[in-house]
Motif scaffolding. Structure first.
Motif, PDB file in Angstrom:
ATOM      1  N   SER A 253       7.761  -9.890  35.218  1.00  0.00           N
ATOM      2  CA  SER A 253       7.744 -10.050  36.673  1.00  0.00           C
ATOM      3  C   SER A 253       6.873  -8.974  37.315  1.00  0.00           C
ATOM      4  O   SER A 253       6.870  -7.818  36.873  1.00  0.00           O
ATOM      5  CB  SER A 253       9.164  -9.940  37.241  1.00  0.00           C
ATOM      6  N   ASN A 254       6.141  -9.369  38.356  1.00  0.00           N
ATOM      7  CA  ASN A 254       5.360  -8.431  39.176  1.00  0.00           C
ATOM      8  C   ASN A 254       4.302  -7.684  38.367  1.00  0.00           C
ATOM      9  O   ASN A 254       3.945  -6.549  38.688  1.00  0.00           O
ATOM     10  CB  ASN A 254       6.283  -7.407  39.856  1.00  0.00           C
ATOM     11  N   ALA A 255       3.794  -8.310  37.326  1.00  0.00           N
ATOM     12  CA  ALA A 255       2.777  -7.661  36.490  1.00  0.00           C
ATOM     13  C   ALA A 255       2.025  -8.726  35.705  1.00  0.00           C
ATOM     14  O   ALA A 255       2.570  -9.792  35.401  1.00  0.00           O
ATOM     15  CB  ALA A 255       3.417  -6.652  35.551  1.00  0.00           C
ATOM     16  N   LYS A 256       0.780  -8.407  35.334  1.00  0.00           N
ATOM     17  CA  LYS A 256      -0.018  -9.261  34.460  1.00  0.00           C
ATOM     18  C   LYS A 256      -0.479  -8.451  33.256  1.00  0.00           C
ATOM     19  O   LYS A 256      -0.817  -7.270  33.381  1.00  0.00           O
ATOM     20  CB  LYS A 256      -1.242  -9.816  35.202  1.00  0.00           C
ATOM     21  N   LEU A 257      -0.519  -9.098  32.107  1.00  0.00           N
ATOM     22  CA  LEU A 257      -1.010  -8.443  30.910  1.00  0.00           C
ATOM     23  C   LEU A 257      -2.533  -8.492  30.869  1.00  0.00           C
ATOM     24  O   LEU A 257      -3.179  -9.259  31.599  1.00  0.00           O
ATOM     25  CB  LEU A 257      -0.416  -9.102  29.668  1.00  0.00           C
ATOM     26  N   GLN A 258      -3.120  -7.657  30.020  1.00  0.00           N
ATOM     27  CA  GLN A 258      -4.574  -7.458  30.032  1.00  0.00           C
ATOM     28  C   GLN A 258      -5.360  -8.745  29.821  1.00  0.00           C
ATOM     29  O   GLN A 258      -6.338  -9.003  30.524  1.00  0.00           O
ATOM     30  CB  GLN A 258      -4.958  -6.416  28.978  1.00  0.00           C
ATOM     31  N   SER A 259      -4.949  -9.566  28.866  1.00  0.00           N
ATOM     32  CA  SER A 259      -5.687 -10.805  28.610  1.00  0.00           C
ATOM     33  C   SER A 259      -5.464 -11.856  29.688  1.00  0.00           C
ATOM     34  O   SER A 259      -6.167 -12.868  29.731  1.00  0.00           O
ATOM     35  CB  SER A 259      -5.302 -11.381  27.244  1.00  0.00           C
ATOM     36  N   ASP A 260      -4.483 -11.606  30.549  1.00  0.00           N
ATOM     37  CA  ASP A 260      -4.221 -12.504  31.679  1.00  0.00           C
ATOM     38  C   ASP A 260      -4.829 -11.982  32.970  1.00  0.00           C
ATOM     39  O   ASP A 260      -4.503 -12.466  34.061  1.00  0.00           O
ATOM     40  CB  ASP A 260      -2.706 -12.695  31.846  1.00  0.00           C
ATOM     41  N   GLY A 261      -5.709 -10.969  32.844  1.00  0.00           N
ATOM     42  CA  GLY A 261      -6.374 -10.412  34.016  1.00  0.00           C
ATOM     43  C   GLY A 261      -5.677  -9.228  34.635  1.00  0.00           C
ATOM     44  O   GLY A 261      -6.056  -8.792  35.734  1.00  0.00           O
ATOM     45  N   GLY A 262      -4.685  -8.657  33.956  1.00  0.00           N
ATOM     46  CA  GLY A 262      -3.957  -7.517  34.504  1.00  0.00           C
ATOM     47  C   GLY A 262      -4.260  -6.229  33.768  1.00  0.00           C
ATOM     48  O   GLY A 262      -5.232  -6.133  33.010  1.00  0.00           O
ATOM     49  N   GLU A 263      -3.410  -5.236  33.970  1.00  0.00           N
ATOM     50  CA  GLU A 263      -3.636  -3.917  33.382  1.00  0.00           C
ATOM     51  C   GLU A 263      -2.504  -3.469  32.471  1.00  0.00           C
ATOM     52  O   GLU A 263      -2.528  -2.340  31.972  1.00  0.00           O
ATOM     53  CB  GLU A 263      -3.813  -2.884  34.498  1.00  0.00           C
ATOM     54  N   TYR A 264      -1.550  -4.342  32.213  1.00  0.00           N
ATOM     55  CA  TYR A 264      -0.377  -3.936  31.429  1.00  0.00           C
ATOM     56  C   TYR A 264      -0.418  -4.523  30.018  1.00  0.00           C
ATOM     57  O   TYR A 264      -1.154  -5.479  29.741  1.00  0.00           O
ATOM     58  CB  TYR A 264       0.908  -4.381  32.138  1.00  0.00           C
TER      59      TYR A 264
END
Length: 324
Positions: A253-264
């Protein structure tokens, strides 16, 4: 000094007798063996990420469009910020959305089926199958609590569409005994005084209601607007064809993983071994488990590998058992 001939003759007979006895003695079967040949060394576990098992792929085909559904949940009970008197807390959910035939229900023959994962605080989830009946959380300790829910498939893979995950905070006054487990209506242990209880089915005075016993949480207050990792699987005991491969699954929740365009990233370790990472939000399957108890840890980390804290919820360990 002269040795009598009779003494020499007696000595010769004794020597011959000893040699004959030595020759007749059984050979030592361990002669010239080492510890590695006389004892079996413990198994070495080497885990590998593998594709989705064929049995699950076949089940998905048999389910038609259900796995393309977008189920949406709403928590009816407990209400947001509700104050509940007593140690029993009723959970009631409303299910809607593009269901495509998705409906929680346990098959009496297999004991499996679509269900909702119900998580009190940061304890292991419990499965809620029959939404037409409330789910009881019993022996809930006094204080503030967090409830998280999301829909799941029979093999415990969560639906990850918008609206599937719901969370609410509530407060219990005059709660249960924190030294005893919180249980469901049918006696299953939902949370115990130990860190990671096993779910056990029990007799039910009112079998139409599901539920679980719980204990006080080992996590702190969380920020519902901050990045949040919800541990889902693995959990409990695995045996037979379920023992390999084993799925890791979670809700983000409230976050995106790196391969999904996020930084986590989601960092996982097994038995305190090498840290590995998940960069795309989805389940993974690990093969190569050896029999015994294992500890699986999931953590939400930032792009630099630093843990992202949110009340202790973003770093969770569970103990599982693999039976061969």
């Amino acid at each position: 000094m002269k040795i009598p001939k009779t003494s020499l003759l007696f000595f010769s007979f004794c020597l011959v007798g000893l040699l004959l006895l030595a020759g007749c003695a059984p050979a030592n079967e361990n002669t010239n063996t080492t510890a590695t040949t006389s004892a079996t060394p413990p198994g070495v576990q080497s885990l590998t990420v593998v594709p989705r098992p064929q049995t699950i792929a076949d089940l998905m085909k048999a389910r038609g469009e259900q796995d393309q559904a977008a189920p949406t949940l709403r928590i009816v009970l407990p209400a947001k910020d509700a104050v509940i008197n007593g140690s029993t807390v009723n959970v009631k959910l409303d299910l809607s959305g593009d269901l495509k035939g998705y409906l929680p229900h346990k098959d009496p023959a297999t004991g499996k089926g679509n269900h909702i994962h119900v998580i009190l605080d940061n304890q292991p989830y419990e499965a809620y199958y029959e939404l037409n009946q409330p789910f009881e959380m019993r022996n809930v300790a006094e204080g503030k609590h967090t409830l998280r829910v999301f829909p799941s498939r029979p093999w415990h893979e969560s639906y990850k569409n918008e609206g599937a995950f719901q969370m609410v905070e509530f407060t219990v006054k005059g709660g249960g005994d924190a030294s005893k487990p919180t249980t469901t209506k049918d006696g299953q242990t939902m949370a115990s005084p130990t860190n990671s209880p096993a779910a056990t089915a029990g007799a039910s005075a009112t079998p139409s209601r599901e539920g679980k016993d719980y204990s006080s949480s080992n996590a702190g207050a969380l920020n519902p607007a901050a990045p949040l990792l919800t541990y889902s699987r693995p959990k409990g005991e695995y045996k037979g064809e379920d023992a390999d491969p084993i799925m890791i699954d979670f809700w983000l929740s409230n976050a995106k993983l790196q391969s999904d365009g996020g930084e986590y990233r989601v960092r996982y370790t097994v038995d305190g071994g090498e840290a590995r990472y998940i960069d795309t939000w989805g389940p993974i399957w690990l093969s190569g488990w050896i029999a015994g108890k294992h500890t699986v840890k999931l953590e939400l980390v930032d792009k630099s590998g630093n843990p992202v804290d949110n009340g202790g919820y973003n770093s969770t360990s569970r103990e599982i058992t693999v039976v061969r």
